[in-house]
Design an enzyme around this catalytic site. Structure first.
Site, PDB file in Angstrom:
ATOM      1  N   GLY A   7      -5.136  -2.247   6.785  1.00 34.10           N
ATOM      2  CA  GLY A   7      -6.101  -3.251   6.335  1.00 34.10           C
ATOM      3  C   GLY A   7      -6.822  -2.860   5.056  1.00 34.10           C
ATOM      4  O   GLY A   7      -7.903  -3.370   4.769  1.00 34.10           O
ATOM      5  N   GLU A  63      -6.330  -3.731   2.169  1.00 32.42           N
ATOM      6  CA  GLU A  63      -6.525  -4.866   1.271  1.00 32.42           C
ATOM      7  C   GLU A  63      -7.584  -5.820   1.820  1.00 32.42           C
ATOM      8  O   GLU A  63      -7.841  -6.887   1.259  1.00 32.42           O
ATOM      9  CB  GLU A  63      -5.201  -5.598   1.058  1.00 32.42           C
ATOM     10  CG  GLU A  63      -4.360  -4.998  -0.057  1.00 32.42           C
ATOM     11  CD  GLU A  63      -4.016  -3.536   0.142  1.00 32.42           C
ATOM     12  OE1 GLU A  63      -3.395  -3.208   1.171  1.00 32.42           O
ATOM     13  OE2 GLU A  63      -4.388  -2.708  -0.695  1.00 32.42           O
ATOM     14  N   THR A 115      -7.202   3.586   4.527  1.00 32.23           N
ATOM     15  CA  THR A 115      -6.564   3.307   5.820  1.00 32.23           C
ATOM     16  C   THR A 115      -5.387   4.257   6.046  1.00 32.23           C
ATOM     17  O   THR A 115      -4.952   4.969   5.134  1.00 32.23           O
ATOM     18  CB  THR A 115      -6.116   1.836   5.915  1.00 32.23           C
ATOM     19  OG1 THR A 115      -5.339   1.517   4.767  1.00 32.23           O
ATOM     20  CG2 THR A 115      -7.328   0.917   5.999  1.00 32.23           C
ATOM     21  N   TRP A 135      -2.021   4.008   7.583  1.00 30.07           N
ATOM     22  CA  TRP A 135      -0.914   3.226   8.143  1.00 30.07           C
ATOM     23  C   TRP A 135       0.432   3.926   8.056  1.00 30.07           C
ATOM     24  O   TRP A 135       1.465   3.335   8.299  1.00 30.07           O
ATOM     25  CB  TRP A 135      -0.867   1.854   7.498  1.00 30.07           C
ATOM     26  CG  TRP A 135      -0.848   1.859   5.991  1.00 30.07           C
ATOM     27  CD1 TRP A 135      -1.919   1.933   5.151  1.00 30.07           C
ATOM     28  CD2 TRP A 135       0.303   1.772   5.143  1.00 30.07           C
ATOM     29  NE1 TRP A 135      -1.508   1.896   3.842  1.00 30.07           N
ATOM     30  CE2 TRP A 135      -0.160   1.793   3.820  1.00 30.07           C
ATOM     31  CE3 TRP A 135       1.673   1.669   5.387  1.00 30.07           C
ATOM     32  CZ2 TRP A 135       0.711   1.732   2.723  1.00 30.07           C
ATOM     33  CZ3 TRP A 135       2.533   1.607   4.304  1.00 30.07           C
ATOM     34  CH2 TRP A 135       2.052   1.636   2.987  1.00 30.07           C
ATOM     35  N   ASN A 181      -5.479   3.649  -0.181  1.00 25.01           N
ATOM     36  CA  ASN A 181      -6.291   3.334  -1.367  1.00 25.01           C
ATOM     37  C   ASN A 181      -7.722   2.954  -0.993  1.00 25.01           C
ATOM     38  O   ASN A 181      -7.971   2.398   0.064  1.00 25.01           O
ATOM     39  CB  ASN A 181      -5.646   2.189  -2.150  1.00 25.01           C
ATOM     40  CG  ASN A 181      -5.583   0.896  -1.342  1.00 25.01           C
ATOM     41  OD1 ASN A 181      -4.841   0.787  -0.381  1.00 25.01           O
ATOM     42  ND2 ASN A 181      -6.388  -0.085  -1.714  1.00 25.01           N
ATOM     43  N   ASP A 194      -3.781   1.583  -6.953  1.00 24.13           N
ATOM     44  CA  ASP A 194      -3.286   1.335  -5.594  1.00 24.13           C
ATOM     45  C   ASP A 194      -2.203   2.320  -5.173  1.00 24.13           C
ATOM     46  O   ASP A 194      -1.215   1.949  -4.547  1.00 24.13           O
ATOM     47  CB  ASP A 194      -2.769  -0.112  -5.417  1.00 24.13           C
ATOM     48  CG  ASP A 194      -2.416  -0.410  -3.960  1.00 24.13           C
ATOM     49  OD1 ASP A 194      -3.110   0.103  -3.068  1.00 24.13           O
ATOM     50  OD2 ASP A 194      -1.446  -1.140  -3.709  1.00 24.13           O
ATOM     51  N   TRP A 239       7.332  -5.275   1.570  1.00 23.04           N
ATOM     52  CA  TRP A 239       7.013  -5.464   0.164  1.00 23.04           C
ATOM     53  C   TRP A 239       8.240  -5.346  -0.699  1.00 23.04           C
ATOM     54  O   TRP A 239       8.297  -5.871  -1.789  1.00 23.04           O
ATOM     55  CB  TRP A 239       5.937  -4.472  -0.288  1.00 23.04           C
ATOM     56  CG  TRP A 239       4.725  -5.183  -0.730  1.00 23.04           C
ATOM     57  CD1 TRP A 239       4.194  -6.292  -0.144  1.00 23.04           C
ATOM     58  CD2 TRP A 239       3.900  -4.881  -1.850  1.00 23.04           C
ATOM     59  NE1 TRP A 239       3.080  -6.689  -0.842  1.00 23.04           N
ATOM     60  CE2 TRP A 239       2.880  -5.845  -1.876  1.00 23.04           C
ATOM     61  CE3 TRP A 239       3.931  -3.884  -2.836  1.00 23.04           C
ATOM     62  CZ2 TRP A 239       1.886  -5.838  -2.853  1.00 23.04           C
ATOM     63  CZ3 TRP A 239       2.934  -3.884  -3.803  1.00 23.04           C
ATOM     64  CH2 TRP A 239       1.925  -4.849  -3.805  1.00 23.04           C
TER      65      TRP A 239
END
Lengths: 601, 141
Positions: free
Chosen positions: A191, A193, A257, A259, A277, A319, A558
């Site tokens: 999360g 972003e 985060t 992940w 980031n 990022d 992505w």
């Protein structure tokens, strides 16, 4: 017995050997037998190396498809199959189904289909992927997208317990594979972003109760640090090490985060992972180093207490999440054997650390295109940022052009492999650069919090070498920080690699090829086009005396998004670039597990 | 040098395409009228339309950096040829669940809502082939 381990026998044998509920010992035993693939990395060190050598660099050309299995789910399939004894477990993207498959006849033992609110889908940036399962103590662990961490009975698929790890309404979701360590299961949170503050959490595998939870940033007490004992670059981090590096309360929505992947060293009793980031993508509004985003963390497995941190990209401006896998390997560095941790960061540097102390040993670019920093200062550990590529120094509303790598990094989550036979690391990489323009955004809970426009394009546009390829598959010497060989890939290499004692290295490509190359030379020995693009990890196991190789295809993530924007003359006739935009010309959606073996017996 | 030449050639091809599409702008008023200036077929935009591009950064993770779609969300370049402005407003404000997946609603997000008209204009300009993907130059500074 060795050859025809049933699931029950495999588990019973290890449980007996280790006494009661020492899941750690049990999983360790399972991973030591190369017939199994019992954790995401093959072993706790995350090497993705298998001792199996039936398939080797002489005969891999004869590989054939042994069987296939459709997951019935579209969207991006990351992670890979887990094999324990005579059972294969495989997961899917949202809705995160789990299948237990009997290897004797590939029939389905059970299916778990969680009921998840589809409202979590839009909260997941970049597709609804899931990176896989964990096993221990007769349970399969699944970290669902809606943040529920569930334990399933490995024999029946029935839910044993479930615990909620975060709140999707606040932008929290999960994509990571959890890791069993001793009597706990460790997980993270996604999360970045959405302004989520990252953490790692450990739950007791018996009942799902919380054992510890340690944030990436904030007050010392939240981060499980001892200001005097936790170190960074050999020095104690001191009091309020994180708070001092943020303006006001910004750390509360500061990102960092978790992940990615977790690794574990049983001798040191330390777990290792990276943080993502800092939020937002606009660096101008968050002055300071933004600690401890973009950081490699070493924590005590029992308490979560931090032993050491290393921040790779202080005050991120591009990022470059620091979440990629940590590979624990004992290798030669500068003439002596070191207990190393090797990490290929999104920022384009390959780091070799002493995993006991956190000492920085090597930091070199693993893609020559990397230009945002000239080098990493080995005394301070800080990257030397090139002013021209600093989106902060150029400022808000200014387009910083031709930064390499792009936001998706020289490598994303797709894990590399390490072969102790060659001493080399095998790394799937991106060869993509970007333009990046930060601007001011308002924060609203549960809403994306991005604050930069970006365009991406092949690195060849910046290096000027005329190339248009978007990925490389490389062999890396982590002792010296040098590329040993490099194979160009037309698209980003977005699949987890496998290295084996047969001196073959395998990985998948976005067009859908499973490729096998020679571990020493990189020479391509075999390729096969699976039904869809591969963003999953290649895993291997043995059943009834035969070695198998399995990989999930199912394009997405992505990697699947069009990203050749921002080129001068951004049109169809651009060769590979045009082709990249139309990855759909090569492959379509759909999750399939393809299993390979040598012909005969 | 050779590479330079290739890029130059590509640029010329690109401009040619832009030029070829220019007549499409002739029929009827466009939401981006008055915000795009093309000289020698090189189009620049103003701050108003730039805000539309910025708002689009909220959409890029799903609809692609170039708005051409991804494996899990449709191309907006194509979609805007088919839907009108009122349908656009409706789906962006309220979202919907469709055959392909979930399109989130943005009514609580000021970064989109404040600029929704500019966002529509930007995407329409992309869809009409007036603007290329990626970052654009400004004529008003």
């Amino acid at each position: 017995m060795k050859r025809s381990l049933t699931f029950v026998a495999a588990v019973a044998a290890t449980a007996m050997a280790s006494g009661i509920a020492n899941a750690n010992q049990e999983v360790m035993k399972l991973t030591q037998n190369p017939a199994n693939w019992a954790t995401w990395g093959g072993d706790y060190a995350g090497t993705r190396y298998s001792k199996l050598d039936q398939i080797n660099n002489k005969n891999v050309g004869d590989l054939q498809v042994a069987w296939t299995f459709s997951t019935g789910v579209l969207r991006g399939h990351e992670g890979g199959p887990m094999v324990i004894g005579d059972t294969l477990f495989v997961h899917t993207p949202f809705p995160n189904k789990v299948f237990s498959i009997n290897l004797a006849d590939q029939s389905i033992n059970w299916i778990y289909t969680p009921k998840q609110d589809p409202d979590v889908i839009p909260v997941m940036c970049c597709d609804t992927v899931n990176r896989g399962l964990a096993y221990a103590d007769g349970k399969i662990f699944l970290q669902q997208a809606d943040t529920n961490l569930v334990a399933l009975d490995a024999k029946t698929g029935k839910k044993v317990w479930s615990v909620t790890n975060g709140d999707p309404k606040k932008g929290m979701t999960n994509t990571n594979a959890p890791l069993v360590v001793k009597d706990k299961i460790v997980t993270g949170i996604s999360g970045g972003e959405f302004g989520v503050r990252g953490f790692a959490a450990a739950y007791n595998i018996k009942d799902g109760s919380l054992a510890w939870k340690c944030y990436s940033m904030g007050p010392d007490s939240d981060m499980c640090v001892d200001p005097m004992k936790t170190t960074a670059m050999g020095q104690p981090i001191g009091k309020d090490s994180s708070l001092k590096t943020w303006k006001g309360d910004q750390w509360k929505i500061g990102g960092g985060t978790t992940w990615g992947w977790f690794s574990y060293d049983p001798d040191l009793n330390l777990i290792y992972y990276g943080t993502g980031n800092p939020s937002t993508w606009n660096p101008v509004v968050r002055p300071g180093d933004n600690k401890w985003s973009m950081t490699i963390m070493a924590r005590d497995a029992d308490t979560g207490m931090a032993k050491w941190f290393y921040q790779m990209t202080p005050h991120d401006e591009w990022d470059y999440d620091g979440i990629n896998e940590m590979i624990l390997a004992d290798i030669d560095v500068g003439g002596s054997k070191r207990k190393a941790l090797v990490h290929f960061d999104r920022n384009g540097f390959g780091y070799t650390m002493d995993r006991v102390t956190g000492e920085l040993l090597v930091a070199e670019k693993y893609d020559p295109a990397v230009n945002w920093a000239t080098h990493v200062d080995m005394k301070t550990g800080r990257p030397q940022v090139v002013a021209k590529y600093s989106t902060d120094q150029n400022g808000e509303d200014v387009n910083t052009q031709n930064v390499c790598p792009a936001a998706l990094g020289s490598k994303d989550q797709q894990p590399a492999a390490f072969s102790p036979r060659t001493g080399l690391f095998y790394v799937p990489t991106n060869h993509v650069c970007m333009d990046y323009e930060p601007f001011r955004v308002e924060y609203v809970a549960g809403q994306p919090y991005v604050g930069a426009t970006l365009s991406m394009f092949p690195a060849g546009k910046v290096t000027g070498d005329g190339s248009t390829h978007l990925g490389n598959f490389i062999a890396w010497d982590a002792g010296t920080g040098k590329i040993v060989w490099s194979n160009a890939e037309p698209f980003s290499a977005w699949s987890g690699a496998l290295a084996t004692a047969g001196d073959v290295v395998l990985y998948g490509t976005l067009e859908g090829y499973l490729k096998a190359v020679d571990a020493k030379t990189g020479k391509e020995l075999y390729k096969f086009k699976t039904p869809s693009g591969i963003i999953g990890n290649v895993n291997t196991w043995e059943y009834n005396g035969k070695q198998y190789i399995g990989v999930l295809s199912g394009v997405g993530g992505w990697a699947g998004i069009g990203m050749a924007a921002g080129l001068e003359g951004d049109t169809e006739g651009l060769g590979a670039v045009g082709a990249y935009r139309a990855l759909s010309k090569y492959t379509q959606l759909g999750g399939v597990l393809t299993v390979f073996a040598l012909p005969g017996k | 040098m050779k590479t330079r030449a290739i890029w130059l050639a590509l640029t010329i091809i690109g401009l040619g395409v832009l030029f070829g599409l220019a007549p499409a702008r002739a029929n009827g008023p466009k939401p981006y009228d008055g915000h795009v200036q093309c000289e020698a077929n090189n189009c620049k935009i103003d701050l108003w339309l730039t805000r539309g591009f910025r708002a689009f950064s909220q959409c890029q993770v799903c609809h692609g950096l170039d708005a051409n779609g991804s494996s899990f969300a449709p191309s907006l370049v194509d979609t805007l040829k088919e839907i009108d402005q009122s349908r656009f407003m409706e789906v962006v404000v309220n979202g919907y669940k469709g055959q392909m997946g979930v399109m989130p609603g943005w009514n609580e997000n000021p970064n989109v809502m404040k600029h929704i008209d500019k966002l529509y204009a930007y995407l329409k300009a992309r869809s009409d082939g007036v603007l290329p993907a990626g970052k654009l130059q400004r004529y008003d500074r």
